[in-house]
Design a protein around this motif. Sequence first.
Motif, PDB file in Angstrom:
ATOM      1  N   ASN A   1     -22.893  27.391  15.830  1.00  0.00           N
ATOM      2  CA  ASN A   1     -24.262  27.340  16.330  1.00  0.00           C
ATOM      3  C   ASN A   1     -24.596  28.640  17.053  1.00  0.00           C
ATOM      4  O   ASN A   1     -23.779  29.180  17.789  1.00  0.00           O
ATOM      5  CB  ASN A   1     -24.442  26.142  17.267  1.00  0.00           C
ATOM      6  N   SER A   2     -25.786  29.152  16.828  1.00  0.00           N
ATOM      7  CA  SER A   2     -26.262  30.414  17.405  1.00  0.00           C
ATOM      8  C   SER A   2     -25.456  31.618  16.917  1.00  0.00           C
ATOM      9  O   SER A   2     -25.421  32.646  17.572  1.00  0.00           O
ATOM     10  CB  SER A   2     -26.251  30.367  18.946  1.00  0.00           C
ATOM     11  N   GLN A   3     -24.818  31.475  15.760  1.00  0.00           N
ATOM     12  CA  GLN A   3     -24.015  32.564  15.212  1.00  0.00           C
ATOM     13  C   GLN A   3     -24.519  33.041  13.850  1.00  0.00           C
ATOM     14  O   GLN A   3     -24.209  34.145  13.442  1.00  0.00           O
ATOM     15  CB  GLN A   3     -22.551  32.123  15.070  1.00  0.00           C
ATOM     16  N   HIS A   4     -25.270  32.218  13.151  1.00  0.00           N
ATOM     17  CA  HIS A   4     -25.677  32.536  11.787  1.00  0.00           C
ATOM     18  C   HIS A   4     -27.171  32.868  11.732  1.00  0.00           C
ATOM     19  O   HIS A   4     -27.800  33.074  12.764  1.00  0.00           O
ATOM     20  CB  HIS A   4     -25.297  31.387  10.860  1.00  0.00           C
ATOM     21  N   ILE A   5     -27.733  32.922  10.544  1.00  0.00           N
ATOM     22  CA  ILE A   5     -29.121  33.361  10.382  1.00  0.00           C
ATOM     23  C   ILE A   5     -30.106  32.382  11.022  1.00  0.00           C
ATOM     24  O   ILE A   5     -30.993  32.785  11.766  1.00  0.00           O
ATOM     25  CB  ILE A   5     -29.434  33.587   8.888  1.00  0.00           C
ATOM     26  N   ALA A   6     -29.951  31.100  10.757  1.00  0.00           N
ATOM     27  CA  ALA A   6     -30.881  30.105  11.297  1.00  0.00           C
ATOM     28  C   ALA A   6     -30.116  28.864  11.715  1.00  0.00           C
ATOM     29  O   ALA A   6     -29.024  28.589  11.213  1.00  0.00           O
ATOM     30  CB  ALA A   6     -31.938  29.748  10.248  1.00  0.00           C
ATOM     31  N   ASP A   7     -30.697  28.140  12.665  1.00  0.00           N
ATOM     32  CA  ASP A   7     -30.093  26.905  13.161  1.00  0.00           C
ATOM     33  C   ASP A   7     -31.206  26.035  13.736  1.00  0.00           C
ATOM     34  O   ASP A   7     -32.385  26.353  13.583  1.00  0.00           O
ATOM     35  CB  ASP A   7     -28.988  27.199  14.183  1.00  0.00           C
TER      36      ASP A   7
ATOM     37  N   ALA B   1     -37.899  35.432  13.936  1.00  0.00           N
ATOM     38  CA  ALA B   1     -38.556  34.119  13.861  1.00  0.00           C
ATOM     39  C   ALA B   1     -39.745  34.081  14.819  1.00  0.00           C
ATOM     40  O   ALA B   1     -40.804  33.525  14.484  1.00  0.00           O
ATOM     41  CB  ALA B   1     -37.568  33.000  14.185  1.00  0.00           C
ATOM     42  N   MET B   2     -39.583  34.675  15.997  1.00  0.00           N
ATOM     43  CA  MET B   2     -40.703  34.760  16.934  1.00  0.00           C
ATOM     44  C   MET B   2     -41.843  35.547  16.307  1.00  0.00           C
ATOM     45  O   MET B   2     -43.008  35.144  16.367  1.00  0.00           O
ATOM     46  CB  MET B   2     -40.254  35.421  18.240  1.00  0.00           C
ATOM     47  N   ALA B   3     -41.519  36.695  15.679  1.00  0.00           N
ATOM     48  CA  ALA B   3     -42.559  37.520  15.054  1.00  0.00           C
ATOM     49  C   ALA B   3     -43.264  36.741  13.939  1.00  0.00           C
ATOM     50  O   ALA B   3     -44.487  36.826  13.800  1.00  0.00           O
ATOM     51  CB  ALA B   3     -41.953  38.814  14.518  1.00  0.00           C
ATOM     52  N   ALA B   4     -42.502  35.970  13.171  1.00  0.00           N
ATOM     53  CA  ALA B   4     -43.109  35.141  12.122  1.00  0.00           C
ATOM     54  C   ALA B   4     -44.059  34.119  12.742  1.00  0.00           C
ATOM     55  O   ALA B   4     -45.181  33.923  12.252  1.00  0.00           O
ATOM     56  CB  ALA B   4     -42.026  34.442  11.306  1.00  0.00           C
ATOM     57  N   GLY B   5     -43.622  33.471  13.824  1.00  0.00           N
ATOM     58  CA  GLY B   5     -44.487  32.518  14.511  1.00  0.00           C
ATOM     59  C   GLY B   5     -45.751  33.171  15.038  1.00  0.00           C
ATOM     60  O   GLY B   5     -46.851  32.613  14.939  1.00  0.00           O
ATOM     61  N   PHE B   6     -45.608  34.370  15.578  1.00  0.00           N
ATOM     62  CA  PHE B   6     -46.751  35.137  16.092  1.00  0.00           C
ATOM     63  C   PHE B   6     -47.755  35.390  14.962  1.00  0.00           C
ATOM     64  O   PHE B   6     -48.951  35.160  15.124  1.00  0.00           O
ATOM     65  CB  PHE B   6     -46.247  36.455  16.678  1.00  0.00           C
ATOM     66  N   LEU B   7     -47.249  35.861  13.830  1.00  0.00           N
ATOM     67  CA  LEU B   7     -48.141  36.178  12.715  1.00  0.00           C
ATOM     68  C   LEU B   7     -48.762  34.922  12.113  1.00  0.00           C
ATOM     69  O   LEU B   7     -49.935  34.934  11.708  1.00  0.00           O
ATOM     70  CB  LEU B   7     -47.392  36.993  11.660  1.00  0.00           C
TER      71      LEU B   7
ATOM     72  N   PHE C   1     -39.723  16.822  16.123  1.00  0.00           N
ATOM     73  CA  PHE C   1     -38.695  16.685  15.097  1.00  0.00           C
ATOM     74  C   PHE C   1     -37.333  17.156  15.611  1.00  0.00           C
ATOM     75  O   PHE C   1     -36.341  16.445  15.475  1.00  0.00           O
ATOM     76  CB  PHE C   1     -39.098  17.466  13.837  1.00  0.00           C
ATOM     77  N   THR C   2     -37.277  18.348  16.225  1.00  0.00           N
ATOM     78  CA  THR C   2     -35.984  18.820  16.732  1.00  0.00           C
ATOM     79  C   THR C   2     -35.516  17.958  17.897  1.00  0.00           C
ATOM     80  O   THR C   2     -34.318  17.710  18.037  1.00  0.00           O
ATOM     81  CB  THR C   2     -36.017  20.310  17.136  1.00  0.00           C
ATOM     82  N   GLY C   3     -36.445  17.475  18.719  1.00  0.00           N
ATOM     83  CA  GLY C   3     -36.064  16.560  19.799  1.00  0.00           C
ATOM     84  C   GLY C   3     -35.444  15.282  19.260  1.00  0.00           C
ATOM     85  O   GLY C   3     -34.468  14.765  19.813  1.00  0.00           O
ATOM     86  N   TRP C   4     -35.984  14.784  18.171  1.00  0.00           N
ATOM     87  CA  TRP C   4     -35.463  13.568  17.544  1.00  0.00           C
ATOM     88  C   TRP C   4     -34.113  13.830  16.877  1.00  0.00           C
ATOM     89  O   TRP C   4     -33.170  13.064  17.059  1.00  0.00           O
ATOM     90  CB  TRP C   4     -36.486  13.057  16.537  1.00  0.00           C
TER      91      TRP C   4
ATOM     92  N   TYR D   1     -17.819  35.029   8.427  1.00  0.00           N
ATOM     93  CA  TYR D   1     -18.779  34.964   7.320  1.00  0.00           C
ATOM     94  C   TYR D   1     -20.157  34.623   7.872  1.00  0.00           C
ATOM     95  O   TYR D   1     -20.302  34.257   9.043  1.00  0.00           O
ATOM     96  CB  TYR D   1     -18.352  33.950   6.258  1.00  0.00           C
ATOM     97  N   VAL D   2     -21.164  34.781   7.013  1.00  0.00           N
ATOM     98  CA  VAL D   2     -22.548  34.533   7.408  1.00  0.00           C
ATOM     99  C   VAL D   2     -23.098  33.379   6.579  1.00  0.00           C
ATOM    100  O   VAL D   2     -22.949  33.367   5.358  1.00  0.00           O
ATOM    101  CB  VAL D   2     -23.413  35.800   7.193  1.00  0.00           C
ATOM    102  N   LYS D   3     -23.722  32.423   7.252  1.00  0.00           N
ATOM    103  CA  LYS D   3     -24.399  31.318   6.583  1.00  0.00           C
ATOM    104  C   LYS D   3     -25.896  31.447   6.855  1.00  0.00           C
ATOM    105  O   LYS D   3     -26.290  31.914   7.923  1.00  0.00           O
ATOM    106  CB  LYS D   3     -23.913  29.967   7.129  1.00  0.00           C
ATOM    107  N   PHE D   4     -26.702  30.999   5.893  1.00  0.00           N
ATOM    108  CA  PHE D   4     -28.141  30.981   6.149  1.00  0.00           C
ATOM    109  C   PHE D   4     -28.485  29.934   7.203  1.00  0.00           C
ATOM    110  O   PHE D   4     -29.287  30.183   8.091  1.00  0.00           O
ATOM    111  CB  PHE D   4     -28.937  30.703   4.863  1.00  0.00           C
ATOM    112  N   TRP D   5     -27.864  28.762   7.132  1.00  0.00           N
ATOM    113  CA  TRP D   5     -28.208  27.651   8.022  1.00  0.00           C
ATOM    114  C   TRP D   5     -26.948  27.060   8.640  1.00  0.00           C
ATOM    115  O   TRP D   5     -25.992  26.756   7.937  1.00  0.00           O
ATOM    116  CB  TRP D   5     -28.954  26.577   7.232  1.00  0.00           C
ATOM    117  N   GLU D   6     -26.970  26.900   9.947  1.00  0.00           N
ATOM    118  CA  GLU D   6     -25.918  26.168  10.660  1.00  0.00           C
ATOM    119  C   GLU D   6     -26.562  24.913  11.214  1.00  0.00           C
ATOM    120  O   GLU D   6     -27.366  24.978  12.144  1.00  0.00           O
ATOM    121  CB  GLU D   6     -25.321  27.011  11.787  1.00  0.00           C
TER     122      GLU D   6
END
Length: 196
Positions: free
Chosen positions: A58-64, A140-146, A166-169, A45-50
């Motif tokens: 992890n690294s299998q769904h839309i975002a993590d 996500a990279m393209a979004a960051g670029f734009l 934040f992610t480091g914490w 199955y597909v989840k939006f967030w893992e």
Amino acid sequence: MTIAAGTDDQRQRAWSWLIACLAVLAAQILGQHLMGRLWICECGYVKFWEGVVNSSGNSQHIADWYTPSHIIHGFLFYGLGHLLMRGRPLSARLLLATVVESAWEIAENTPMVINRYRSATISLDYFGDSILNSTMDTLAMAAGFLIASRLPVALTVAIATVLELFTGWIIRDNLTLNVLMLVWPLDVVKAWQAGV
């Protein structure tokens, strides 16, 4: 980036660059399929967030938790394109960013890099990305670029800093630590990431 602005010739060239970006993304997807990567999570199955880093999802769904790193890739690639391709259309610079990100996504999912992650970092359960996750990383990279193309540099740097801190914490990992541990693993960092 406004496609509608400019002359007909400029709009046509911008669309050509954007179509080239989609072609690169399609090549990334095809390459990973030919490498035997799974389309979606093995769970079926597909989840939006893992949100669980040390999980099979992890690294299998839309975002993590690594999605912010890919947004920061976009910030960095925007800066690189600005330096290397000054005067070129934004869409041409986006193509360069897409080529670099797609090349990384393919390399990241080779046995050599997967094994490097598993041996040098705390990602002992990492077996590579699903094609879906890898595709979303590139988007996500393209979004960051734009985003970086529209925001002042200081605000872009501030957002990147907040995302990294934040992610480091939260997960004891981020883009900076990820690169450090891949290139020059430090036992003290690995122990801290493991919570030891």
